[in-house]
Design an enzyme around this catalytic site. Sequence first.
Site, PDB file in Angstrom:
ATOM      1  N   ALA A 218       0.960  -1.016  -0.182  1.00 40.01           N
ATOM      2  CA  ALA A 218       0.032  -0.088  -0.185  1.00 40.01           C
ATOM      3  C   ALA A 218       0.847   1.083   0.094  1.00 40.01           C
ATOM      4  O   ALA A 218       0.257   2.464  -0.077  1.00 40.01           O
ATOM      5  CB  ALA A 218      -0.940   0.189   1.115  1.00 40.01           C
ATOM      6  N   CYS A 219       2.257   1.087   0.149  1.00 42.85           N
ATOM      7  CA  CYS A 219       3.037   2.172   0.234  1.00 42.85           C
ATOM      8  C   CYS A 219       3.766   2.546  -1.190  1.00 42.85           C
ATOM      9  O   CYS A 219       4.394   1.624  -1.865  1.00 42.85           O
ATOM     10  CB  CYS A 219       4.158   1.882   1.154  1.00 42.85           C
ATOM     11  SG  CYS A 219       5.509   3.235   1.316  1.00 42.85           S
ATOM     12  N   GLY A 220       3.604   3.665  -1.782  1.00 43.26           N
ATOM     13  CA  GLY A 220       4.407   4.113  -2.899  1.00 43.26           C
ATOM     14  C   GLY A 220       5.688   3.861  -2.837  1.00 43.26           C
ATOM     15  O   GLY A 220       6.301   3.494  -3.678  1.00 43.26           O
TER      16      GLY A 220
END
Length: 137
Positions: free
Chosen positions: A10-12
């Site tokens: 979920a983390c870019g």
Amino acid sequence: MISVIYHNPACGTSRNTLAMLRASGEEPHVIEYLKTPPTLEKLRELLTAMAIPPRELLRRKDTPYDDLGLGDPALTDEQLIDAMLAHPILINRPIVVTERGTRLCRPSETVLGLLPNPVTAFTKEDGEFIRFEEAAS
């Protein structure tokens, strides 16, 4: 040695780091650390390998950091580690382990210094273009 990434999909920043690893010819072992949190021993091992204190690994954004009062400078390293074990979202990411070392890869291009054959150019998800030229030895 197979490289390892402690990853949050979920983390870019984590996604960009994983993409840079793969673009550099690495197929790392991916550990989604929110699903499979590190043990106490592994977390200590990672902190030692990165040569950082636990406070530097704490993530504040979108975590219970403030609710738990983790900004209190009186908290010990052990108390901070206990908080990360109880709430893995507090562990900043991504952490990458390669034969060249272990680092918290923020910004994501930090990973390139850990790779034997890093890409020299990469476009991140947000369109930011980066160039990497390894320092001459």
